[in-house]
Scaffold this active site. Structure first.
Site, PDB file in Angstrom:
ATOM      1  N   ARG A   1      44.552  37.210  86.696  1.00  0.00           N
ATOM      2  CA  ARG A   1      43.127  37.624  86.208  1.00  0.00           C
ATOM      3  C   ARG A   1      43.369  39.084  85.966  1.00  0.00           C
ATOM      4  NH1 ARG A   1      40.073  36.290  91.730  1.00  0.00           N
ATOM      5  NH2 ARG A   1      41.667  34.946  91.789  1.00  0.00           N
TER       6      ARG A   1
ATOM      7  N   LYS B   1      53.922  35.674  98.731  1.00  0.00           N
ATOM      8  CA  LYS B   1      53.617  34.377  99.205  1.00  0.00           C
ATOM      9  C   LYS B   1      54.695  33.817 100.188  1.00  0.00           C
ATOM     10  CE  LYS B   1      51.821  32.906  94.584  1.00  0.00           C
ATOM     11  NZ  LYS B   1      50.491  32.169  95.080  1.00  0.00           N
TER      12      LYS B   1
END
Ligand code: BES
Ligand code: MN
Ligand code: ZN
Length: 525
Positions: free
Chosen positions: A337, A263
């Site tokens: 996920r 990020k």
């Protein structure tokens, strides 16, 4: 902090000694003859106060009141939302260091929901984070009396709210802790601490066991970190053994750097909040331990860090999930996920009545719904409706999003059964479609709390959401599914109630009060 409920109208509230007396003045306020009512009526008449929720007037040692300060606050229609707004409008006064004792007095009729909202708002306004500050000043507020027209009418709602606050603050505390003070191991220790509460058990699985179970997706995320992963399994046994539990699954990424798909630096610190789903599950158990409702609940938390490293999983790597389905990890930043899918597979072994996962899953959900409503996805309309309703009544709302199969198209992969990302469009939905591949026919819902679990900017901090929504949902389930007492004519009724479902959920079967559980070195209990 202690909460007390008293039958107390403005007249009597005026003689309560405290640092701050908050009088909630609703629309259509009927002043009595007491000095405070007279003051409020005059202020309303002269336009110095309005009954609109949040309008307020503060007074210092007004005659006729034993309180040092008095805040007259407009409470609108007196419903939960307005009462919350009213109290948060005087949050500064509630939080002030010189405020140790507060009295909140309903000058009008107090609905159960509104009393609950008052308790929660006072707790929210007075909360302070102290754990990693060297000269921390703890919460100054030590006692809050809630005064209503008739205490017995709202006793149950009040007690439930006090227990809920303990859960919310537990979630806030763990959400707020920096990643180096909230590692997977520390989170697991906090969960083990909850097992001191009646009817709660906790098991923690380490890397070897997770590998043995074949949780290849979870393991892939944890690979890049020096911190060992933890798979936390909590149980709350409040109903008969054969009663199907609700399983809650919380995303527990204690820090999300993005991994190799790293990020950008700005605001990356906020990725310490990426375990707020896990924190909400712990918070729910904290509240359940206090409330002792008749329901079975399982809490599952896959906890690890997502870090870049020489051993970290790489874009394009293919891993095998516990379900046997293979995943091409196209973006290591879509890690939530991956940890959740294995936990969802594991959840099936409990033959659950419903599975609800809670996750700070996608930035796309923040774009879609902002910080007001959590995203709700479900493969079952009844479950969706129950969660939606719980959110509304707990002032912790969510909004249902679609799950059309067409949204799964982008998850196709040339090298595995699926990819873990599907482009930018509809990002929160494609994430949910990924999770759906792991729940089969189980009634399942997914709450994307990326926008609601914490606030950024000057008020940066965890909100404790959606503990309120979840607890409300569980309490409703426990009441709906409690065995109905046979309807007998009065004379035929047994002298002692048998399995009475009408018992207050706060009364433990044991009759013993729940022991206090404290997060180490913190004010949150
Ligand atoms: N934890 C983040 C989601 C997130 C991002 C929550 C910003 C709140 C604020 C999650 O793991 C993530 O990084 N998701 C990616 C998914 C993408 C790579 C498909 C995202 O939302 O950008
Ligand atoms: Mn991520
Ligand atoms: Zn994440």
């Amino acid at each position: 902090m202690n909460f007390d409920l008293k039958t107390l109208e403005l007249t009597a509230a005026a003689s309560e000694k405290c640092d701050l007396l908050i009088a909630l003045i609703p629309e259509g306020f009927k002043p009595g003859k007491d000095p405070l009512s007279t003051l409020a009526a005059q202020a309303l008449k002269n336009g110095d106060l309005a009954t609109k929720a949040g309008k307020s007037l503060q007074l210092y040692q007004p005659g006729g009141a034993a309180a040092r300060r008095v805040a007259l606050v407009g409470a609108g229609d007196g419903a939960a939302r307005a009462v919350r707004q009213a109290l948060l409008a005087v949050a500064g006064a509630i939080k002030a260091p010189q405020t140790k004792r507060v009295v909140v007095c309903f000058a009008g009729k107090a609905q159960a929901d509104a009393v609950s909202a008052a308790v929660q708002a006072v707790a929210e306004a007075s909360y302070v984070y102290t754990t990693t500050k060297s000269k921390a000043e703890a919460r100054s507020l030590s006692r809050c009396v809630v005064g209503v027209h008739s205490a017995p009418d709202v006793r149950e709602a009040f007690d439930t709210a006090v227990a809920l606050v303990a859960g919310i603050e537990f979630a806030r505390e763990w959400g707020n802790r920096p990643a180096n003070h909230a590692t997977p191991t520390l989170l697991a220790d906090a969960a083990k601490g909850l097992a001191k509460l009646p009817r709660i058990q906790c098991k923690v699985h380490g890397p070897a066991e997770v590998a043995r179970m074949g949780m290849g997706a979870f393991l892939a995320v944890a690979r890049g970190s020096e911190e060992p992963l933890r798979f936390i399994e909590l149980r709350y046994n409040g109903a008969a053994k054969d009663k199907a539990p609700v399983v809650l699954v919380g995303k527990g990424i204690t820090f999300d750097t993005g991994g190799i798909s790293i990020k950008p630096a700005p605001e990356m610190d906020e990725m310490k909040f990426d375990m707020c789903g896990a924190a909400s599950v712990l918070g729910v158990f904290r509240a359940l331990g206090e409330m002792q409702p008749e329901i079975n609940v399982v809490g599952l938390v896959p906890a690890c860090e997502n870090m870049p490293d020489g051993r970290a999983v790489k874009p394009g790597d293919v891993v095998t999930s516990m379900s046997g389905q293979t995943i091409e990890i196209l973006n290591t930043d879509a890690e939530g996920r991956l940890v959740l899918c294995d936990a969802l597979t594991y959840a099936a072994r409990f033959k659950p009545a419903a599975v609800v996962d809670i996750a700070t899953l996608t930035g796309a959900c923040v774009i879609a719904l902002g910080g007001v409503r959590s995203g709700l996805f479900a493969n079952n309309d009844a479950l969706a409706a129950a969660l939606q309703e719980a959110g509304e009544s707990a002032q912790d709302p969510c909004w249902r999003m679609p799950l059309d199969d067409d949204y799964a198209d982008g998850l196709k992969s040339n090298f595995a059964d699926m990819g873990n990302v599907a482009g930018r469009a509809g990002g929160s939905i494609t994430a949910a479609k990924f999770l759906q591949k792991y729940v089969g026919e189980l009634p399942w819902a997914h709450l994307d709390i990326a926008g609601t679990a914490w606030k950024g900017g000057a008020a940066k901090g965890s909100t404790g959401r959606p503990v309120g929504l979840l607890v409300q949902y569980l309490l409703k389930q426990s009441q709906a599914k409690a065995p109905k007492a046979p309807k007998l004519p009065k004379a035929d009724r047994p002298a002692t109630a048998v399995g009475s479902p009408s018992l207050s959920p706060l009364r433990a079967r044991t009759g013993k009060a729940a022991p206090a559980v404290r997060a180490p070195k913190s004010g949150a209990a």
